[in-house]
Design a protein around this motif. Structure first.
Motif, PDB file in Angstrom:
ATOM      1  N   ARG A  66      -8.851 -13.037  -5.866  1.00 25.79           N
ATOM      2  CA  ARG A  66      -8.517 -13.764  -4.595  1.00 25.79           C
ATOM      3  C   ARG A  66      -9.486 -13.872  -3.545  1.00 25.79           C
ATOM      4  N   ALA A  67      -9.632 -15.080  -2.810  1.00 22.40           N
ATOM      5  CA  ALA A  67     -10.465 -15.102  -1.522  1.00 22.40           C
ATOM      6  C   ALA A  67     -10.062 -14.665  -0.448  1.00 22.40           C
ATOM      7  N   PHE A  68     -10.589 -13.926   0.497  1.00 21.44           N
ATOM      8  CA  PHE A  68     -10.243 -13.863   1.676  1.00 21.44           C
ATOM      9  C   PHE A  68     -11.328 -14.329   2.819  1.00 21.44           C
ATOM     10  N   LYS A  69     -10.792 -14.605   3.923  1.00 19.05           N
ATOM     11  CA  LYS A  69     -11.347 -15.037   5.169  1.00 19.05           C
ATOM     12  C   LYS A  69     -11.148 -14.141   6.044  1.00 19.05           C
ATOM     13  N   LEU A  70     -11.755 -12.631   6.065  1.00 18.19           N
ATOM     14  CA  LEU A  70     -11.592 -11.513   7.009  1.00 18.19           C
ATOM     15  C   LEU A  70     -11.705 -11.901   8.406  1.00 18.19           C
ATOM     16  N   ASN A  71     -10.708 -11.582   9.204  1.00 19.14           N
ATOM     17  CA  ASN A  71     -11.032 -11.837  10.756  1.00 19.14           C
ATOM     18  C   ASN A  71     -11.349 -10.377  11.424  1.00 19.14           C
ATOM     19  N   THR A  72     -11.473 -10.364  12.754  1.00 14.03           N
ATOM     20  CA  THR A  72     -12.264  -9.107  13.383  1.00 14.03           C
ATOM     21  C   THR A  72     -11.046  -7.990  13.222  1.00 14.03           C
ATOM     22  N   SER A  73     -11.607  -6.688  13.223  1.00  9.15           N
ATOM     23  CA  SER A  73     -10.664  -5.641  13.012  1.00  9.15           C
ATOM     24  C   SER A  73      -9.462  -5.528  14.229  1.00  9.15           C
ATOM     25  N   MET A  74      -8.468  -4.767  13.779  1.00  8.72           N
ATOM     26  CA  MET A  74      -7.364  -5.032  14.670  1.00  8.72           C
ATOM     27  C   MET A  74      -6.995  -3.624  15.217  1.00  8.72           C
ATOM     28  N   LYS A  75      -5.990  -3.645  16.367  1.00  5.32           N
ATOM     29  CA  LYS A  75      -5.623  -2.375  16.791  1.00  5.32           C
ATOM     30  C   LYS A  75      -4.797  -1.392  15.731  1.00  5.32           C
ATOM     31  N   VAL A  77      14.250   9.525  13.238  1.00  3.21           N
ATOM     32  CA  VAL A  77      13.291   8.307  13.558  1.00  3.21           C
ATOM     33  C   VAL A  77      12.195   8.892  13.868  1.00  3.21           C
ATOM     34  N   ARG A  78      11.743   9.969  14.434  1.00  9.42           N
ATOM     35  CA  ARG A  78      10.292  10.392  14.792  1.00  9.42           C
ATOM     36  C   ARG A  78       9.785  10.704  13.617  1.00  9.42           C
ATOM     37  N   ASN A  79      10.347  11.323  12.579  1.00  3.34           N
ATOM     38  CA  ASN A  79       9.568  11.818  11.389  1.00  3.34           C
ATOM     39  C   ASN A  79       9.252  10.400  10.308  1.00  3.34           C
ATOM     40  N   ARG A  80      10.115   9.560  10.354  1.00  2.00           N
ATOM     41  CA  ARG A  80       9.966   8.228   9.907  1.00  2.00           C
ATOM     42  C   ARG A  80       8.857   7.457  10.408  1.00  2.00           C
ATOM     43  N   TYR A  81       8.817   7.589  11.854  1.00  4.66           N
ATOM     44  CA  TYR A  81       7.566   6.875  12.507  1.00  4.66           C
ATOM     45  C   TYR A  81       6.514   7.564  12.059  1.00  4.66           C
ATOM     46  N   ASN A  82       6.275   9.002  12.271  1.00  3.51           N
ATOM     47  CA  ASN A  82       4.985   9.510  12.010  1.00  3.51           C
ATOM     48  C   ASN A  82       4.566   9.802  10.712  1.00  3.51           C
ATOM     49  N   PHE A  83       5.478   9.717   9.787  1.00  4.21           N
ATOM     50  CA  PHE A  83       5.095   9.970   8.498  1.00  4.21           C
ATOM     51  C   PHE A  83       4.906   8.623   7.660  1.00  4.21           C
ATOM     52  N   ASP A  84       5.920   7.653   7.822  1.00  2.00           N
ATOM     53  CA  ASP A  84       5.829   6.725   6.676  1.00  2.00           C
ATOM     54  C   ASP A  84       4.861   5.354   7.496  1.00  2.00           C
ATOM     55  N   LEU A  85       5.280   5.196   8.769  1.00  2.73           N
ATOM     56  CA  LEU A  85       4.518   4.381   9.592  1.00  2.73           C
ATOM     57  C   LEU A  85       3.213   4.729  10.151  1.00  2.73           C
ATOM     58  N   ALA A  86       3.016   5.765  10.847  1.00  4.79           N
ATOM     59  CA  ALA A  86       1.783   6.253  11.514  1.00  4.79           C
ATOM     60  C   ALA A  86       0.688   6.699  10.175  1.00  4.79           C
ATOM     61  N   ASN A  87       1.231   7.804   9.586  1.00  3.48           N
ATOM     62  CA  ASN A  87       0.470   8.272   8.406  1.00  3.48           C
ATOM     63  C   ASN A  87       0.146   7.344   7.252  1.00  3.48           C
ATOM     64  N   ASP A  88       1.234   7.092   6.573  1.00  5.00           N
ATOM     65  CA  ASP A  88       1.079   6.454   5.274  1.00  5.00           C
ATOM     66  C   ASP A  88       0.663   4.864   5.779  1.00  5.00           C
ATOM     67  N   LEU A  89       1.139   4.190   6.195  1.00  3.61           N
ATOM     68  CA  LEU A  89       0.955   2.727   6.413  1.00  3.61           C
ATOM     69  C   LEU A  89      -0.174   2.516   7.413  1.00  3.61           C
ATOM     70  N   GLY A  90       0.021   3.111   8.603  1.00  6.46           N
ATOM     71  CA  GLY A  90      -1.032   2.744   9.699  1.00  6.46           C
ATOM     72  C   GLY A  90      -2.305   3.516   9.313  1.00  6.46           C
ATOM     73  N   ASN A  91      -2.404   4.695   8.954  1.00  7.43           N
ATOM     74  CA  ASN A  91      -3.665   5.115   8.289  1.00  7.43           C
ATOM     75  C   ASN A  91      -4.546   4.402   7.113  1.00  7.43           C
ATOM     76  N   LEU A  92      -3.613   3.988   6.300  1.00 11.62           N
ATOM     77  CA  LEU A  92      -4.201   3.049   5.063  1.00 11.62           C
ATOM     78  C   LEU A  92      -4.774   1.837   5.707  1.00 11.62           C
ATOM     79  N   ASN A  93      -3.997   1.155   6.684  1.00 11.41           N
ATOM     80  CA  ASN A  93      -4.516  -0.140   7.197  1.00 11.41           C
ATOM     81  C   ASN A  93      -5.764   0.215   7.995  1.00 11.41           C
ATOM     82  N   SER A  94      -5.905   1.172   8.764  1.00  9.36           N
ATOM     83  CA  SER A  94      -7.030   1.586   9.611  1.00  9.36           C
ATOM     84  C   SER A  94      -8.252   1.829   8.765  1.00  9.36           C
TER      85      SER A  94
END
Ligand code: MSP
Length: 631
Positions: A486-495, A339-356
Motif C-alpha cells: 500500500r502507498a502512503f503519503k505520510l504527514n508530519t508527526s502528531m502529538k 477507568v484510570r487503568n483502561r486509560y493508562n494501560f490500554d490507551l496510553a501504554n498499548d495504543l499511545g506508545n505504539l503510535n508514538s
C-alpha cells in the motif's frame, strides 16, 4: 443493495439530566452503528427523549416551570452531551414533536378499530417514580420492586389494551425466534413472566394532563409507555412519511437497560402484533452500572455525572472504557480506578506508545520506498495472519453485539504490532545504510498496521482513529485488506494520542479513603542473585476467573503455568472484571507455599503493582507462551 440496519436507544426521560447510565446505552448504540456503517450497511440510528408523563410534570412543578420548558432545558443538555461524545444519530425524536403525536394517534386508532382497545376502570398499586402499576406478585409490602418507593392505590376510568389476548402468540413467537430477546437470561425471564399470565394493560390515564390526548376522548391522556414505545415507529416516518417507514421498519435492534426489557419484549411486540406490523429483530438488554452493588439511578442519588469524568480523562477514553470494561448484558460496579487503568494501560501504554513509536520512526527515517523495500518475510506474514485472525473475531463479536470482545481482538493486534516493532529492531537498521531496504519493509508494515488499527478503533475512539489515519494519508481502497504494497503519503508527526495521566489529575470524583502510602524501599537489605533464583517466576495464562463469593476483593483464577493449570486467589476484584482477565498473560510465583484465603486454596501468587492502593497486574508486551521462565 446495502444491508439495512436500524438501531435504537430508549428515549430518555427529561425530568433530570443525563448520567453515566444514559451515556452507556447511547455510546454502545453509537459504536455498533459506526461498526455497521464501516461494514457498508445503510444505518439508521434513532435516539431521543421521552417528555410526557407524571414524572416530568412533577419535576417541572417543583421548579415552577411548564413541563415543556423543563423538557427544552434538559433536551439541550442531551444535545450538548451527544455532540461532545460524537454520537452520530440519524434522528433525535422528542415525544412532544407533532409528527410523533400523529403516529401515536394512528397506532391507537388502528388497534382500537381492531377491537383490542376497550374502556373500563383500573385499580392498582401505582409507582409514580417508575410510572407503572405494580402487579400483585411483585410486591407484598406495596413497595415498588425496582426503586423501593411506596406505591399508591389508584382507581381510574381508562382504556385497556387487550394484552391477555397476546399471551399465546407472544410465547409462540419467542419460541420460534430464540434470538428475539437477548441475552438468554433475559429471554428466560421474559418467557416465564409471560407464561405466568398476562392481564390487560391500561393505556390511558385520566389523572395526568401532560401527554397526548386519546383520540375522541380528551378526558384521557395516552399512557406514557404507549406513547414512548411508539417513537420507534414515528422516528422513521410512521403516520407521516410512509415511504420512509416502508424503507426502515422493522428495527434491527432495540438496545436498552434490563430495567425496561419487559416493556420492550412484552408490551411492544403485542402492540405491533395488534397493529399487524412486523416485529423488531432483536431486543437487547444490557446490564447496569452499579455503585456499591446498587443500580446507579437518580432516585437512589448515586449517579456518576459524565461531565467531570470526561474532563479528567477525556471524552474518548470514557467511550472506550464503557465499551471495553464490561461484557454487554452483564452488570458492573463502576470504579474510577478501572477507568484510570483502561486509560493508562490500554490507551496510553498499548495504543499511545505504539503510535508514538511508529510516528517517531517514520518521521526520523523518512518516507519508506516501496520499490526499494525487501519482499515480505516470515515476520510480516505472521503479523498479517494475526491481523486476519483478530479481524475475524472483531467482526464476529461486533455482529454478536459484544463490543468488549471486539475491542479485545483489536488490542490483540495492537500487542502483536508492538511485538513486531520490537523484534524487527528498526532503530538498529536505521544506523546502517545497507539495511535501508529492510528498514523500508518494516516501516511500510508498521504504517499498514497502524492504518488497520485506526479502522479497528473507530467505533470506540473516532477522533483518535481520524488522527492516526490523517498522519498516514493512506489510499482507501480495500480498506479492510492488509496490503503489503500500500502507498502512503505520510504527514508530519502528531502529538501523543493519550498522554499518561499525571497523578494530580487523577482522582476527582471518588471519595478517596486514606491508603497507607506504598513507598519504594531504599537500597538496603540487598539479596544475592542466588536468593532471587529461588523464585520460580513464570508466564501464566489466565484460563478462567470468577469472584470468590462473599468477598469484594478476591478473584479465583485458573492459570496455565506451562506444566499444569493451577488455582490462585488474587485481591484484585475491585479493579478487574473477571472476564477481562481471561486470555491475559501474567506473572505468577509458582513455588510459593499454598495458602487458604477465605476458604479457597491459592497455589501461587500473581505479581501486580499497587498504584494509589489499586492493583495493576503485570502483563507482557508481546505474547510469550505459558510456562516461560521470568528472570
Ligand atoms: N423513558 C423510558 C424509556 C422509554 S423507551 C421507549 C426510560 N427512560 S430513562 O431516562 O429512565 O432511561 C432508562 C435507560 O437509561 C435504561 O434502559 C438504560 O438504557 C439507561 N440507564 C439508566 N440507568 C442505568 C444504569 N445504572 N446502568 C446502565 N444503564 C442505565 O426508562
Amino acid at each position: 443493495m446495502k444491508d439495512k440496519f436500524y438501531i435504537t436507544t430508549p428515549i430518555y426521560y427529561v425530568n433530570d439530566n443525563p448520567h453515566l447510565g444514559h451515556v452507556y446505552t447511547t455510546v454502545v448504540a453509537d459504536a455498533i452503528a459506526r461498526f455497521k456503517r464501516a461494514q457498508g450497511c445503510d444505518v439508521f440510528f434513532l435516539t431521543g427523549t421521552d417528555e410526557h408523563g407524571q414524572k416530568v410534570e412533577k419535576s417541572a412543578g417543583k421548579l415552577g416551570i411548564t413541563p415543556k420548558e423543563l423538557a427544552d432545558r434538559v433536551v439541550s443538555n442531551y444535545f450538548k452531551l451527544w455532540k461532545k461524545l460524537e454520537i452520530q444519530y440519524s434522528r433525535f425524536i422528542r415525544t412532544t414533536d407533532d409528527v410523533h403525536a400523529k403516529g401515536v394517534l394512528r397506532l391507537f386508532d388502528i388497534i382500537r378499530n381492531k377491537g383490542d382497545i376497550y374502556s373500563g376502570e383500573y385499580e392498582g398499586w401505582y409507582c409514580t417514580s417508575c410510572e407503572k402499576y405494580i402487579t400483585e406478585r411483585e410486591t407484598e409490602e406495596r413497595r415498588c420492586p425496582d426503586c423501593g418507593k411506596e406505591t399508591d392505590l389508584l382507581k381510574e376510568p381508562c382504556y385497556f389494551f387487550r394484552l391477555s389476548r397476546y399471551q399465546v402468540p407472544l410465547l409462540e413467537y419467542y419460541r420460534a425466534h430464540p434470538d428475539f430477546i437477548r441475552p438468554k437470561t433475559r429471554y428466560n425471564e421474559v418467557y416465564s413472566f409471560v407464561e405466568g399470565g398476562l392481564r390487560d394493560l391500561s393505556i390511558t390515564r385520566s389523572s395526568i394532563r401532560w401527554g397526548i390526548p386519546a383520540p375522541g376522548d380528551p378526558s384521557q391522556v395516552i399512557y406514557v409507555w404507549f406513547d414512548a414505545l411508539s417513537n420507534y415507529l414515528t422516528g422513521v416516518g410512521y403516520g407521516t412519511d410512509d415511504q420512509e417507514f416502508e424503507k426502515r421498519w422493522p428495527a434491527t435492534i432495540h438496545l436498552m437497560g434490563k430495567d425496561i426489557v419487559r416493556f420492550h419484549a412484552v408490551y411492544w411486540p403485542a402492540f405491533l402484533m395488534a397493529a399487524d406490523l412486523p416485529l423488531p429483530q432483536t431486543i437487547f438488554a444490557h446490564g447496569w452500572w452499579l455503585q456499591d452493588e446498587r443500580k446507579m439511578s437518580k432516585s437512589l442519588g448515586n449517579v456518576i455525572d459524565p461531565m467531570p469524568l470526561m474532563e479528567t480523562y477525556g471524552v474518548e477514553p470514557v467511550r472506550y472504557f464503557l465499551l471495553r470494561d464490561v461484557t454487554l448484558g452483564l452488570d458492573s460496579n463502576f470504579s474510577e480506578g478501572a477507568v484510570r487503568n483502561r486509560y493508562n494501560f490500554d490507551l496510553a501504554n498499548d495504543l499511545g506508545n505504539l503510535n508514538s513509536r511508529i510516528q517517531k520512526l517514520l518521521s526520523t527515517a523518512g518516507m519508506p520506498e516501496l520499490t526499494r523495500a525487501v519482499p515480505v518475510g516470515p515476520a510480516e506474514k505472521t503479523l498479517e495472519a494475526n491481523y486476519y485472525k483478530c479481524r475475524k473475531t472483531y467482526i464476529d463479536s461486533f455482529n454478536a453485539y459484544s463490543p468488549s470482545r471486539a475491542l479485545a481482538a483489536a488490542w490483540e493486534f495492537i500487542t502483536a504490532l508492538n511485538g513486531y516493532v520490537t523484534a524487527s529492531e528498526p532503530w538498529t537498521l536505521l544506523k546502517d545504510a545497507a539495511q535501508r531496504p529492510r528498514l523500508d519493509r518494516v516501516l511500510l508494515t508498521c504504517a499498514e498496521g497502524l492504518r488497520v488499527i485506526a479502522l479497528f478503533i473507530e467505533p470506540a475512539l473516532p477522533e483518535a482513529s481520524r488522527r492516526i489515519a490523517d498522519t498516514l494519508g493512506a489510499d482507501h481502497d480495500d480498506v479492510w485488506e492488509f496490503h503489503p504494497e500500500r502507498a502512503f503519503k505520510l504527514n508530519t508527526s502528531m502529538k501523543p494520542l493519550f498522554p499518561r495521566i499525571e497523578e494530580k489529575r487523577e482522582i476527582k470524583m471518588e471519595e478517596v479513603k486514606e491508603q497507607p502510602k506504598e513507598t519504594t524501599p531504599a537500597l538496603e537489605n540487598l539479596i544475592s542473585i542466588e536468593d532471587f533464583q529461588k523464585l520460580d517466576l513464570r508466564v501464566a495464562e489466565v484460563k478462567s476467573a470468577e469472584r470468590v463469593p462473599g468477598t469484594k476483593k478476591l478473584l479465583k483464577l485458573m492459570v496455565d503455568i506451562g506444566t499444569e493449570v493451577r488455582q490462585i486467589v488474587a485481591g484484585i476484584a475491585e479493579v478487574y472484571e473477571p472476564e477481562t482477565l481471561v486470555g491475559k498473560k501474567i506473572i505468577v510465583i509458582a513455588n510459593l507455599k499454598p495458602a487458604v484465603l477465605r476458604g479457597v486454596e491459592s497455589r501461587g501468587m500473581l505479581l501486580a503493582a499497587s498504584i494509589d492502593g489499586h492493583p495493576v497486574v503485570a502483563t507482557f508486551e508481546g505474547n510469550p507462551s505459558a510456562g516461560t521462565i521470568v528472570k
